[in-house]
Design an enzyme around this catalytic site. Structure first.
Site: not given
Ligand code: A3P
Length: 293
Positions: A232, A107, A50, A257, A229, A137, A227, A45
């Site tokens: 995506m 991870h 991203w 995000g 938020f 998250s 990319v 998380k």
């Molecule tokens: P939140 O749950 O706080 O929204 P991972 O990919 O490591 O599982 O992380 C997921 C987290 O990264 C989520 O956070 C997700 O929304 C956030 N995330 C993914 N893409 C993003 C982007 N383009 N901009 C900002 N946050 C992003």
């Protein structure tokens, strides 16, 4: 299709894990990395998806647009240690990846990374996120992801997170372990989620510098926009909506995000307890996180 069931957490070489990430241990440890493989390492998380998408677009965005719109990102950037019924194992996907370089995510805490990545001197991109937002998250992710242990209520989750009793263990050990590795392993680029939020273009520039890439201004602009938020979130190829064991009705994968959502979750007392404990565990003054920007 039979969906996998929620697993139990157990101690595995000193790290809390579930069998979905340890069943394939021998094969994972024997995984043969190639010199041009790029490993994307994160605590869950922290922004894995991203950064995976940024790298995917940097390397393959222009050369294979048909793949960009047909094969989900989680298949193009395999999750090395995953071994869950109903989806391909990370090892199988990685072994069969036709791309060069191969982008692979993990991870694992640094001590679990298969030796061949170090032996081949592979480039590694580590992404870290402040503990409070990372935990929030993770909590919502564990609610919606049926291959994670039940998170329980927020208050008990918070205490388990502080004790490292979540999958992949202690956040504190993870970010510190990788930070320490950076001092001796030069091919490690350590980046922060908060920096990416603050200035995505600047962080892409730094990444390119590390990777030795020189994208055109136009390509960089396209990637920076792709990319964001909101883009995506509506892109089914990257937003994990095709993963069968995630229930988006409970919480979407692309949730908020943002930096600072922890303020909507922590009580004043929880915040004080957390900060007190944090000071004891995060003693390296060179590793600093921002909980707001
Ligand atoms: P939140 O749950 O706080 O929204 P991972 O990919 O490591 O599982 O992380 C997921 C987290 O990264 C989520 O956070 C997700 O929304 C956030 N995330 C993914 N893409 C993003 C982007 N383009 N901009 C900002 N946050 C992003």
């Amino acid at each position: 299709m039979d969906l996998p069931s929620r697993p139990e957490l157990f101690d595995f070489h000193g790290v809390s894990m579930t069998h979905y990430f340890t069943d394939n241990w021998e094969n994972i440890q024997n995984f043969q990395a190639r010199p041009d493989d790029i490993l994307i390492a994160t605590y869950p998380k922290a922004g894995t998806t991203w950064v995976s998408y940024i790298l995917d677009l940097l390397y393959f965005g222009l050369t294979s647009p048909e793949i960009q719109t047909s094969i989900p990102l989680h298949q193009r950037v395999p999750f090395l240690e995953i071994n869950v019924p109903s989806v391909d194992s990370g090892i199988d996907l990685a072994d069969n990846l036709p791309t060069s370089p191969r982008l692979i995510k993990t991870h694992f805490p640094v001590q679990f990374v298969p030796n061949s990545f170090w032996g081949e001197n592979c480039k590694i991109v580590y992404v870290a996120r402040n503990a409070k937002d990372n935990m929030v998250s993770y909590f919502h992710f564990d609610r919606m992801n049926m291959v994670e242990p039940e998170p329980g209520d927020w208050s008990s989750y918070l205490h388990r997170f502080m004790e490292g009793k979540v999958v992949f263990g202690s956040w504190y050990d993870h970010v510190n372990g990788w930070w320490k590795k950076k001092q001796t392993y030069s091919k490690l680029h350590y980046m922060f989620y908060e920096d990416l939020i603050e200035d995505t273009g600047r962080e892409i520039d730094k990444l390119c510098c590390f990777l030795g890439l020189t994208p055109s201004v136009e390509k960089k602009k396209k990637i920076t926009s792709g990319v964001q938020f909101d883009n995506m979130k509506k892109n089914d190829i990257v937003n994990h909506s095709t993963i069968p064991f995630m229930d988006f009705k409970i919480s979407p994968f692309m949730r908020k995000g943002m930096v600072g959502d922890w303020k909507n979750h922590f009580t004043v007392t929880q915040n004080e307890q957390f900060d007190e404990d944090y000071k004891k565990k995060m003693r390296d003054p060179t590793l600093q996180f921002r909980t707001e920007i």
